[in-house]
Design an enzyme around this catalytic site. Structure first.
Site, PDB file in Angstrom:
ATOM      1  N   SER A 173       0.758  -1.080   0.082  1.00 54.79           N
ATOM      2  CA  SER A 173       0.097  -0.047  -0.094  1.00 54.79           C
ATOM      3  C   SER A 173       0.844   1.333   0.144  1.00 54.79           C
ATOM      4  O   SER A 173       0.442   2.326  -0.608  1.00 54.79           O
ATOM      5  CB  SER A 173      -1.205   0.019   1.132  1.00 54.79           C
ATOM      6  OG  SER A 173      -0.294  -0.389   2.435  1.00 54.79           O
ATOM      7  N   HIS A 201      -5.518  -3.082  -2.716  1.00 50.11           N
ATOM      8  CA  HIS A 201      -5.199  -2.161  -3.517  1.00 50.11           C
ATOM      9  C   HIS A 201      -5.006  -3.063  -4.946  1.00 50.11           C
ATOM     10  O   HIS A 201      -4.613  -2.266  -5.982  1.00 50.11           O
ATOM     11  CB  HIS A 201      -4.049  -1.604  -3.554  1.00 50.11           C
ATOM     12  CG  HIS A 201      -3.819  -0.681  -2.052  1.00 50.11           C
ATOM     13  ND1 HIS A 201      -4.182   0.707  -2.248  1.00 50.11           N
ATOM     14  CD2 HIS A 201      -3.583  -0.955  -0.947  1.00 50.11           C
ATOM     15  CE1 HIS A 201      -4.321   1.064  -0.880  1.00 50.11           C
ATOM     16  NE2 HIS A 201      -4.061  -0.153  -0.147  1.00 50.11           N
ATOM     17  N   LYS A 232     -11.607   0.788  -1.779  1.00 47.72           N
ATOM     18  CA  LYS A 232     -10.744   1.469  -2.588  1.00 47.72           C
ATOM     19  C   LYS A 232     -10.925   1.738  -3.860  1.00 47.72           C
ATOM     20  O   LYS A 232     -11.984   2.451  -4.290  1.00 47.72           O
ATOM     21  CB  LYS A 232      -9.201   0.729  -2.491  1.00 47.72           C
ATOM     22  CG  LYS A 232      -8.725   1.193  -0.946  1.00 47.72           C
ATOM     23  CD  LYS A 232      -7.708   0.349  -0.238  1.00 47.72           C
ATOM     24  CE  LYS A 232      -7.596   0.773   1.195  1.00 47.72           C
ATOM     25  NZ  LYS A 232      -6.824  -0.129   1.984  1.00 47.72           N
TER      26      LYS A 232
HETATM   27  C1  LIG Z   1      -6.689  -0.025   3.478  1.00 47.62           C
HETATM   28  C2  LIG Z   1      -6.199  -1.462   3.769  1.00 47.62           C
HETATM   29  C3  LIG Z   1      -6.652  -2.366   4.728  1.00 47.62           C
HETATM   30  C4  LIG Z   1      -7.924  -1.888   5.515  1.00 47.62           C
HETATM   31  O1  LIG Z   1      -9.062  -2.127   4.719  1.00 47.62           O
HETATM   32  P1  LIG Z   1     -10.535  -0.899   5.147  1.00 47.62           P
HETATM   33  O2  LIG Z   1     -11.415  -1.557   4.422  1.00 47.62           O
HETATM   34  O3  LIG Z   1      -9.900   0.427   4.912  1.00 47.62           O
HETATM   35  O4  LIG Z   1     -10.292  -1.163   6.834  1.00 47.62           O
HETATM   36  C5  LIG Z   1      -6.355  -3.748   4.677  1.00 47.62           C
HETATM   37  N1  LIG Z   1      -5.239  -4.135   4.011  1.00 47.62           N
HETATM   38  C6  LIG Z   1      -4.525  -3.349   3.091  1.00 47.62           C
HETATM   39  C7  LIG Z   1      -3.388  -3.899   2.569  1.00 47.62           C
HETATM   40  C8  LIG Z   1      -5.183  -2.005   2.966  1.00 47.62           C
HETATM   41  O5  LIG Z   1      -4.436  -1.127   2.160  1.00 47.62           O
END
Ligand SMILES: *Cc1c(COP(=O)(O)O)cnc(C)c1O
Length: 383
Positions: A173, A201, A232
């Site tokens: 990320s 992502h 996302k």
């Molecule tokens: C954003 C993210 C999460 C968390 O997801 P949310 O739905 O925002 O709680 C988990 N793992 C990764 C790799 C992320 O980038």
């Protein structure tokens, strides 16, 4: 004593400020005029009126709230329909919805692992994966980033009395690089370990059909545990775990972050279904996103900026020092551009960076503005 607490909080705040690590939340309006290069809305779906409409309609039909946990009476038709669609998209027998990605990761790790389960994590894994192993009280070992030899070495030395779990982000990320899923899978299988990939992502962006860096290319035998998030690229909210029947039923029975929380508001599930429709009917959005990424990288190189070797919408520009990173972000902010200034503890100390994220929603003018802004930061520093 109350005063002891006040002193303690003041000391922690002071220490964080002194290190240049204090964080402030920008408050964002519906249209504050800033160009957003900080979010994760890679396909420009979060503000798509079709998602908002679907969400409103879902709320009218099924109610605004989830009412109860999924196991009591919160699991509605629309959740069921969404789980089927997500299983189909990722080429897995079943999927299970969670309210957030953070909770999905806590849930999987806590339900699968205990203090005898060796867990092997890429050093750059997301905080929720690290926290999940802690919740399970599982001994977590970190392998060097994307280093299969290091993983192999750790697996070879692991106790053999309990099955091991290998865990990696799909797309990292804060770095934007992609895990070697095939390599991880082969290494895990040699040691009879399961592989878990968190494709937060990658889903909606990578893969033949936006099915992510795992998706249909790597079946359930290669990647038994797949996590995807919906807040996302899909522009909605929530997350899911996809896998075979036994895994999903195990989570329904034992994942405390699944069992002891209220079901996702049904309108949110409706919005995600609308996003999945867009994903399958408008593949040009993904094509446009990859054109933006290519153009940005080409022109940043012309400016002499050294970006990490990322092929994803996450394009980090490493500046090293956190003060310098804040200065560049502020300069870009003055030019109407929002870019994330990422510092410790999110990334290792000394590796502060601007996390620039691209979206299919950015037009050529937006990219021009970003490149001009970065050039202005360079000039200011040279002066
Ligand atoms: C954003 C993210 C999460 C968390 O997801 P949310 O739905 O925002 O709680 C988990 N793992 C990764 C790799 C992320 O980038």
């Amino acid at each position: 004593m109350a005063e002891t607490w006040s002193r303690r909080l003041a000391e922690r705040a002071e220490a964080r400020r002194a290190e240049g690590l204090w964080r402030a939340r920008p408050t964002v309006g519906p249209a504050d005029g800033r160009l957003d290069f900080a979010g994760n809305d890679y396909l420009g779906l979060a503000r798509d009126p079709r998602l908002a409409e679907a969400q409103a309609e879902g709320a009218r039909r099924f109610g605004a709230g989830g009412r109860a946990s999924h196991l009591v009476c919160g699991h509605q038709d629309i959740h069921e329909a969404l789980e089927r669609r997500l299983a189909e998209l990722t080429g897995r027998p079943r999927a299970l919805l969670f309210s957030t990605g953070y909770m999905a990761n806590l849930g999987v790790l806590q339900a699968l692992c205990d203090r005898h389960t060796p867990v092997f994590q890429d050093r750059l894994n997301h905080a929720s994966l690290i926290d999940g192993a802690r919740l399970a009280d599982a001994p977590s070992r970190r392998f060097h980033h994307r280093d299969l030899d290091d993983l192999e070495r750790l697996l070879a030395r692991a106790p053999k009395d309990a099955p091991a779990l290998v865990v990696s982000d799909g797309v990292f990320s804060m770095d934007g690089d992609v895990a070697d899923v095939a390599g991880l899978s082969a290494t895990a299988r040699r040691h009879d370990a399961w592989l878990m990939i968190d494709d937060a992502h990658g889903l909606g962006v990578l893969g033949e059909a936006g099915d992510g860096c795992v998706g249909r290319a790597h079946g359930v035998d290669d990647v038994p545990v797949l996590v995807g998030t919906l807040g996302k690229a899909l522009g909605s909210a929530g997350a899911f775990v996809a896998g075979d029947e036994a895994l999903i039923e195990h989570l329904v029975q034992f994942a405390r972050p699944y069992v002891y929380t209220t079901a996702q508001p049904p309108g949110v599930a409706a919005a995600t279904l609308a996003a999945l429709d867009v994903l399958s009917t408008e593949p040009e959005r993904r094509a446009l996103l990859f054109e933006r990424i290519a153009r940005f990288r080409r022109e940043a190189a012309t400016l002499g900026l050294t970006l990490d070797a990322s092929t994803t919408p996450i394009q980090p520009l490493r500046l090293g020092d956190s003060e310098r990173t804040l200065r560049w972000a502020a300069r870009l902010g003055d030019a109407g551009l929002r870019v994330g200034a990422i510092r410790a503890p999110t990334v290792p100390r000394g590796e502060a960076r601007l996390r620039i994220t691209l979206s299919a929603a950015h037009d050529d003018d937006a990219l021009d503005a970003l490149l001009d802004g970065l050039a202005a930061c360079q000039r200011e520093e040279a002066a």
